[in-house]
Design a protein around this motif. Structure first.
Motif, short mmCIF file in Angstrom:
data_model
loop_
_atom_site.label_atom_id
_atom_site.label_comp_id
_atom_site.label_asym_id
_atom_site.label_seq_id
_atom_site.Cartn_x
_atom_site.Cartn_y
_atom_site.Cartn_z
N LEU A 137 48.20 17.74 78.41
CA LEU A 137 47.89 17.76 79.84
C LEU A 137 46.52 17.10 79.99
O LEU A 137 45.57 17.47 79.31
N ARG A 138 46.44 16.10 80.89
CA ARG A 138 45.20 15.36 81.07
C ARG A 138 44.93 15.14 82.56
O ARG A 138 45.84 15.08 83.37
N LEU A 139 43.67 14.96 82.86
CA LEU A 139 43.20 14.47 84.16
C LEU A 139 43.62 15.32 85.36
O LEU A 139 43.84 14.79 86.45
N LEU B 78 45.52 20.91 75.84
CA LEU B 78 44.59 20.31 76.80
C LEU B 78 43.18 20.54 76.33
O LEU B 78 42.91 21.44 75.52
N TRP B 79 42.27 19.72 76.85
CA TRP B 79 40.83 19.85 76.60
C TRP B 79 40.16 19.92 77.95
O TRP B 79 40.48 19.14 78.86
N THR B 80 39.25 20.87 78.10
CA THR B 80 38.52 21.02 79.35
C THR B 80 37.08 21.40 79.02
O THR B 80 36.69 21.40 77.85
N ASN B 81 36.32 21.71 80.02
CA ASN B 81 34.92 22.09 79.82
C ASN B 81 34.65 23.42 80.49
O ASN B 81 35.17 23.71 81.57
N ALA B 82 33.79 24.22 79.86
CA ALA B 82 33.54 25.59 80.28
C ALA B 82 33.20 25.76 81.77
O ALA B 82 33.66 26.72 82.37
N GLU C 244 36.31 25.78 70.63
CA GLU C 244 35.21 25.39 71.51
C GLU C 244 34.22 24.57 70.70
O GLU C 244 33.98 24.86 69.52
N GLU C 245 33.63 23.55 71.35
CA GLU C 245 32.65 22.72 70.66
C GLU C 245 31.71 22.08 71.68
O GLU C 245 32.15 21.59 72.72
N GLY D 248 32.94 22.04 75.36
CA GLY D 248 34.33 21.62 75.48
C GLY D 248 35.25 22.71 74.94
O GLY D 248 34.89 23.42 74.00
N GLN D 249 36.41 22.85 75.54
CA GLN D 249 37.36 23.89 75.15
C GLN D 249 38.75 23.30 74.97
O GLN D 249 39.21 22.53 75.81
N ASP D 250 39.40 23.68 73.87
CA ASP D 250 40.78 23.29 73.61
C ASP D 250 41.69 24.48 73.90
O ASP D 250 41.38 25.61 73.50
N TYR D 251 42.79 24.19 74.60
CA TYR D 251 43.79 25.21 74.92
C TYR D 251 45.15 24.73 74.47
O TYR D 251 45.40 23.52 74.39
#
Length: 159
Positions: A79-81, A115-119, A138-139, A150-153
């Motif tokens: 999932l992106r954008l 997906l990757w998102t931000n806190a 998280e990184e 950054g967070q991976d789900y």
């Protein structure tokens, strides 16, 4: 906000992909001071219609949101954008876009959606968690010009 005519459609009209890049660049700069346009342009440039899918949310025939579902490998979609204009928040469109992506990934035979998102993106995180996504990593990074977490789900689509 009064509910206008809300639609979600394939991102297949002239200007849709350019709008995604522009909207991300403008919105994230205004709301967070992040420089995301270059990263967003790269994701959009790699979009492969047919193998990947994307949707545009409209409110009264104006683009107000988007989400992409891209093939990561044989078993994984990403999932992106995900984006929703402030004028369209609170109408359930974010959840609708995420569900569209989840349903597509499941129907396409993927076993997981990542997906990757931000806190700081709490509203999006709430949608992801409500849909069953689980935080896997998280990184710290500075890809958008400021320090962020950054967070991976991940969502298991076989459950």
């Amino acid at each position: 906000m009064s509910m206008g005519e809300v639609t979600v459609r394939a991102a297949d009209r002239p200007g849709d992909l350019g709008w995604v890049v522009m909207a991300h660049g403008e919105l994230y700069a205004a709301e967070y001071g992040w420089a995301v346009e270059r990263v967003t342009a790269g994701i959009v440039a790699a979009f492969a219609p047919g193998a990947d899918a994307a949707w545009i949310a409209e409110l009264d025939e104006h683009r107000v949101g988007c989400v992409f579902c891209v093939r990561e490998d044989a078993t994984t979609a990403r999932l992106r954008l995900l984006l929703l204009d402030p004028a369209a928040r609170g109408l359930g469109l974010g959840r609708t876009l995420v569900r569209r992506c989840v349903e597509h990934a499941r129907a396409a035979g993927f076993s997981r959606l990542v997906l990757w998102t931000n806190a700081p993106l709490a509203a999006a995180r709430g949608i992801y968690l409500a849909e069953g996504f689980v935080l896997t990593a998280e990184e710290q990074h500075d890809e958008f010009g400021v320090p962020l977490l950054g967070q991976d789900y991940e969502l298991d689509l076989t459950a």
